[in-house]
Write an enzyme that holds these catalytic residues in place. Structure first.
Site, PDB file in Angstrom:
ATOM      1  N   HIS A   1      45.422  31.638 -52.078  1.00 48.64           N
ATOM      2  CA  HIS A   1      44.952  32.190 -50.804  1.00 48.64           C
ATOM      3  C   HIS A   1      44.433  33.617 -50.940  1.00 48.64           C
ATOM      4  O   HIS A   1      43.629  34.076 -50.126  1.00 48.64           O
ATOM      5  CB  HIS A   1      46.079  32.137 -49.767  1.00 48.64           C
ATOM      6  CG  HIS A   1      45.588  32.039 -48.360  1.00 48.64           C
ATOM      7  ND1 HIS A   1      44.396  32.585 -47.929  1.00 48.64           N
ATOM      8  CD2 HIS A   1      46.122  31.439 -47.259  1.00 48.64           C
ATOM      9  CE1 HIS A   1      44.231  32.349 -46.642  1.00 48.64           C
ATOM     10  NE2 HIS A   1      45.251  31.647 -46.220  1.00 48.64           N
TER      11      HIS A   1
ATOM     12  N   ASP B   1      29.106  15.871 -50.445  1.00 47.09           N
ATOM     13  CA  ASP B   1      28.677  14.562 -50.950  1.00 47.09           C
ATOM     14  C   ASP B   1      28.387  14.676 -52.446  1.00 47.09           C
ATOM     15  O   ASP B   1      27.405  15.292 -52.848  1.00 47.09           O
ATOM     16  CB  ASP B   1      27.439  14.095 -50.182  1.00 47.09           C
ATOM     17  CG  ASP B   1      26.912  12.753 -50.661  1.00 47.09           C
ATOM     18  OD1 ASP B   1      27.479  12.181 -51.609  1.00 47.09           O
ATOM     19  OD2 ASP B   1      25.918  12.284 -50.074  1.00 47.09           O
TER      20      ASP B   1
END
Length: 449
Positions: free
Chosen positions: A162, A394
Site C-alpha cells: 500500500h 483484457d
C-alpha cells in the site's frame, strides 16, 4: 455442483524480471508514507475462458509481464528502510536479481461460484492471492498469482504494497500488462506509461518527517517496515456483492434533491452510493443511537494539487477524509430517507474539504484518533473506486467477469467499482457475518423500493 471445499495447489513460483540493466532508486513521498504499515491491497480478477490451456496462459502472461515491468521498474524492486537517518525508498537492482514473484496454481473449485454475487465464505479467496514478504528492513512491492481452473478459465491475484501503489496506479499497471499481453508488443499508450518524477511533489511543511517520526515511535523508536497485524478471518465471514443500477442511483439522487434543504450538495455517483451504504451499515448494526461511528474514505489528489500532478503519476496520491466521531442517531432516523439524506449532506461537507491546505491535518489525524477510539466502535471505509476502469483489463481473452478486493474482510471496508457490464451501475462488495448479511441485504433492497 458447486465445490465449497475447493483446493488450490501451488505448481511453481517463478521470478519475472524486466529486460533492463538499469538500476533505480525511488524515494517515497508523504502520500506514500501515510500507508507505510497498513496491510497490502489484494485484488483478484476472474476470467471465464473454458477453452484455455494452462501452458499457453502462463507463457503469454510471463512474457507480457516482463515487457510491462520495463515501464514499471519499481514494481520489480524492493521497499528498503535500513536507517533512521533515511526515509524508505523503492530500490530496483538487476545485480541483486530483483524480480516480481509469479505464483502458478491450479484449483478444482467452481469459478462461476467464486465470481458470483451470492454469499461466499471470505476465506475461499485467500488462497487466490499471494503473500508479500515483509521484514523490518525490506519488503517486496508486488506479487502475482495465476490460478488455472481447468475447463473454466483463470483468476489473477495481485498483492500490492500500500505504500507503493494506490488504486489508480494498480489499475494503470494491470491495464498496461493486459495491453501488452493482448497486443503482443512492448509499446504502451501514453495514458498507461507511468510518470516516476518525485521532484514535483512538494513538502513545504515537512510532512514526510512528521509521518516518519510517528511510524518510528510506533515501532519502538526504530525504523521498521513490518506491517500492523491483520485481523484473523473466520469461516463465518461471508463475501457478498450488491448492485446499484444507473436507474437506482438516479432515483436516490432525485430523493435527495426533493427532500434535502441543503444547498450545493455533491451528488456524484460516489457520494450517492457511499451515503446509501453508510446508511444501511449503521442501521444494520442498530444499537444505542447515541453511539459514534468511524466513517472514512480516500480521494485521489493528483488533479487537486497546485500545480496538479500528471494523471499517470506513479505511487500514492490519495488522502483520507472523514470523521472518527460520527453520531449514529441522525443516520438511524426513520422516515422519508432522512438517514440517507443526512449521510449525503455529511459526505458533501467532507468532499468540500478536500483541498491541499487540509492534507497534513487529514494525514496526521488517524495517528491520534485510533489511540482514543474505544474497542468495538463501528468502522466503515471504502476500498476501490468507480473511476478506475479495472474491468478494462483484457489480456486477450475478454474482460474479467468479476473483480474482488480481497482485503476488505480485514478492515471493515466496503469495495466500490464500476459495473463489469458497462451499464453505468456500481458494484458494492461487503464482508459480513451471516446474520448481518441478511439484515444488510434487506435494508439495501427495501431502501430502493
Amino acid at each position: 455442483m458447486v465445490n465449497f471445499n475447493s483446493a488450490v495447489n501451488i505448481l511453481e513460483v517463478v521470478q519475472v524480471s524486466p529486460p533492463s540493466s538499469n538500476s533505480l532508486t525511488l524515494p517515497l513521498t508523504y502520500f506514500d508514507l501515510g500507508w507505510l504499515k497498513l496491510h497490502p491491497v489484494d485484488r483478484v480478477l476472474f476470467y471465464h475462458v473454458p477453452e484455455l490451456t494452462r501452458s499457453s496462459l502462463i507463457s503469454k502472461l510471463k512474457s507480457s509481464l516482463s515487457a510491462t515491468l520495463l515501464h514499471y521498474l519499481p514494481l520489480a524492486g524492493r521497499l528498503v528502510w535500513d536507517s533512521i537517518k533515511t526515509k524508505p525508498s523503492i530500490v530496483y537492482s538487476p545485480d541483486d536479481k530483483d524480480a516480481v514473484y509469479l505464483t502458478v496454481a491450479e484449483s478444482n473449485g467452481d469459478l462461476s461460484h467464486l465470481s458470483g454475487d451470492e454469499p461466499r465464505p471470505a476465506t475461499e479467496f485467500h488462497s487466490l492471492v499471494p503473500e508479500l514478504p515483509v521484514s523490518d528492513e525490506s519488503a517486496r512491492v508486488l506479487a502475482v498469482q495465476v490460478t488455472f481452473f481447468p475447463n473454466q478459465g483463470f483468476s489473477l491475484g495481485v498483492t500490492a504494497h500500500h505504500a507503493v501503489l494506490d488504486g489508480k496506479t494498480t489499475a494503470m499497471f494491470l491495464k498496461a500488462w493486459a495491453h501488452n499481453c493482448k497486443q503482443e508488443q512492448e509499446a504502451l499508450p501514453h495514458d498507461l506509461v507511468p510518470s516516476l518524477d518525485r521532484i514535483i511533489v512538494q513538502d513545504p511543511t515537512g510532512l514526510e518527517t512528521k509521518l516518519l517520526n510517528r511510524w518510528i515511535s510506533a515501532s519502538n523508536n526504530k525504523p521498521s517496515l513490518k506491517l500492523f497485524p491483520s485481523k484473523i478471518i473466520g469461516s463465518d465471514i461471508l463475501r457478498v456483492t450488491y448492485r446499484l443500477t444507473r436507474e437506482d442511483i438516479k432515483k436516490l439522487r432525485e430523493r435527495v434533491e426533493t427532500e434535502s434543504h441543503a444547498k450545493q450538495l455533491r451528488l456524484s455517483t460516489f457520494v450517492i452510493t457511499y451515503a446509501y451504504v453508510i446508511t444501511c451499515m449503521v442501521k444494520m448494526r442498530g444499537g444505542d443511537p447515541t453511539r459514534f461511528v468511524c466513517v472514512g474514505f480516500a480521494s485521489d489528489f493528483r488533479s487537486r494539487l497546485n500545480p496538479p500532478l500528471p494523471p499517470t503519476f506513479f505511487g500514492n496520491c490519495i488522502v483520507g477524509s472523514g470523521d472518527f466521531d460520527v453520531k449514529a442517531e441522525p443516520i438511524l432516523e426513520e422516515g422519508e430517507g432522512k438517514g440517507f439524506i443526512t449521510a449525503v449532506e455529511t459526505l458533501t461537507g467532507w468532499v468540500n474539504g478536500l483541498c491541499p491546505e487540509n492534507i497534513e491535518k487529514n494525514m496526521l489525524l488517524p495517528f491520534e484518533a485510533f489511540k482514543r477510539m474505544e474497542p468495538g466502535r463501528q468502522m466503515i471505509s471504502v476500498a476501490g473506486s468507480t473511476r478506475l476502469g479495472i474491468y478494462g483489463s483484457d489480456f486477450g481473452w475478454g474482460k474479467p467477469v468479476k473483480v474482488e478486493i480481497v482485503t476488505i474482510d480485514k478492515d471493515a471496508s466496503v469495495s466500490l467499482s464500476e459495473s463489469g457490464d458497462g451499464s453505468g451501475g456500481v458494484e458494492v462488495g461487503v464482508c459480513l457475518k451471516k446474520d448481518d448479511v441478511e439484515r444488510f441485504g434487506s435494508l439495501f433492497s427495501i431502501g430502493l423500493e
